[in-house]
Design a protein around this motif. Structure first.
Motif, mmCIF file in Angstrom:
data_model
loop_
_atom_site.group_PDB
_atom_site.id
_atom_site.type_symbol
_atom_site.label_atom_id
_atom_site.label_comp_id
_atom_site.label_asym_id
_atom_site.label_seq_id
_atom_site.Cartn_x
_atom_site.Cartn_y
_atom_site.Cartn_z
ATOM 1 N N VAL A 53 7.068 2.979 -3.704
ATOM 2 C CA VAL A 53 6.370 1.736 -4.044
ATOM 3 C C VAL A 53 6.935 1.161 -5.340
ATOM 4 O O VAL A 53 7.203 -0.038 -5.430
ATOM 5 N N LYS A 54 7.146 1.998 -6.335
ATOM 6 C CA LYS A 54 7.704 1.518 -7.607
ATOM 7 C C LYS A 54 9.068 0.870 -7.384
ATOM 8 O O LYS A 54 9.340 -0.213 -7.896
ATOM 9 N N ASN A 55 9.917 1.497 -6.594
ATOM 10 C CA ASN A 55 11.249 0.953 -6.336
ATOM 11 C C ASN A 55 11.188 -0.379 -5.593
ATOM 12 O O ASN A 55 11.921 -1.310 -5.918
ATOM 13 N N ASP B 79 0.836 -1.202 0.000
ATOM 14 C CA ASP B 79 0.000 0.000 0.000
ATOM 15 C C ASP B 79 0.863 1.242 0.000
ATOM 16 O O ASP B 79 1.984 1.237 0.509
ATOM 17 N N GLN B 80 0.304 2.330 -0.513
ATOM 18 C CA GLN B 80 0.947 3.623 -0.345
ATOM 19 C C GLN B 80 0.544 4.177 1.024
ATOM 20 O O GLN B 80 -0.361 3.660 1.679
ATOM 21 N N LEU C 224 5.973 -8.836 -5.067
ATOM 22 C CA LEU C 224 5.212 -7.665 -4.640
ATOM 23 C C LEU C 224 4.286 -7.176 -5.743
ATOM 24 O O LEU C 224 4.579 -7.294 -6.927
ATOM 25 N N VAL C 225 3.167 -6.611 -5.326
ATOM 26 C CA VAL C 225 2.236 -5.937 -6.226
ATOM 27 C C VAL C 225 1.835 -4.633 -5.554
ATOM 28 O O VAL C 225 1.570 -4.601 -4.350
ATOM 29 N N GLY C 226 1.845 -3.551 -6.316
ATOM 30 C CA GLY C 226 1.508 -2.245 -5.771
ATOM 31 C C GLY C 226 0.787 -1.414 -6.815
ATOM 32 O O GLY C 226 0.459 -1.895 -7.903
ATOM 33 N N TYR C 227 0.564 -0.162 -6.490
ATOM 34 C CA TYR C 227 -0.097 0.752 -7.420
ATOM 35 C C TYR C 227 0.591 2.110 -7.330
ATOM 36 O O TYR C 227 1.069 2.509 -6.268
ATOM 37 N N VAL C 228 0.687 2.779 -8.467
ATOM 38 C CA VAL C 228 1.352 4.076 -8.561
ATOM 39 C C VAL C 228 0.657 4.931 -9.606
ATOM 40 O O VAL C 228 -0.077 4.411 -10.452
ATOM 41 N N ASP C 229 0.915 6.219 -9.567
ATOM 42 C CA ASP C 229 0.484 7.089 -10.647
ATOM 43 C C ASP C 229 1.213 6.606 -11.898
ATOM 44 O O ASP C 229 2.419 6.354 -11.868
#
Length: 142
Positions: free
Chosen positions: A113-115, A65-66, A123-128
């Protein structure tokens, strides 16, 4: 009292949708080394709500999560999970209390999160979507 509760629910939903409109595209990402080419909304939701711990290919899936309050997180919660921040807090409180789950770790902003995701194929995340580069793979975009 009932009118007040209805008003508060309406305002909460309005703020979630307003955040989604203001926010640019959000991308759900995995490492470029992850074998999964795409994920559907239901799979992503199940991973982030602790209902499954695996990607469709059977490999381990760890959601990231962010930080609370970020625009990407608000958009993700409302659009993909269909829940407001307060609904998610209540959801995780119940699971933690019963010993049935723990929420995803908060891991910073879009860049952080991207890094993290780029370094670990589980891992799975979300970013702009504007921060996406070749180190990660977009598996879902909204």
């Amino acid at each position: 009292m009932k009118k007040l509760m209805t008003f508060l629910k309406t305002m909460t939903l309005a703020s979630v949708f307003a955040a989604a409109i203001v926010q640019a595209e959000v991308a759900v990402i995995v490492s470029a080394n992850n074998a999964n080419a795409s994920l559907d909304q239901d799979t992503i939701s199940r991973i982030f709500l602790g209902k499954t711990k695996n990607f469709p290919d059977g490999s381990q899936a760890v959601p990231v999560d962010q930080d609370a309050g970020s625009a990407s997180r608000e958009s993700f919660n409302g659009t993909v999970l269909g829940k407001s921040s307060s609904q998610l807090k209540a959801y995780w409180s119940r699971l933690i209390f019963t010993g049935k789950g723990t929420p995803p770790k908060e891991s910073g902003d879009d860049a952080a999160v991207k890094n993290l995701v780029a370094q670990n194929p589980n891992l799975v995340g979300y970013v702009d979507s504007s921060v996406v580069d070749g180190s990660v793979k977009v598996v879902y975009k909204f």
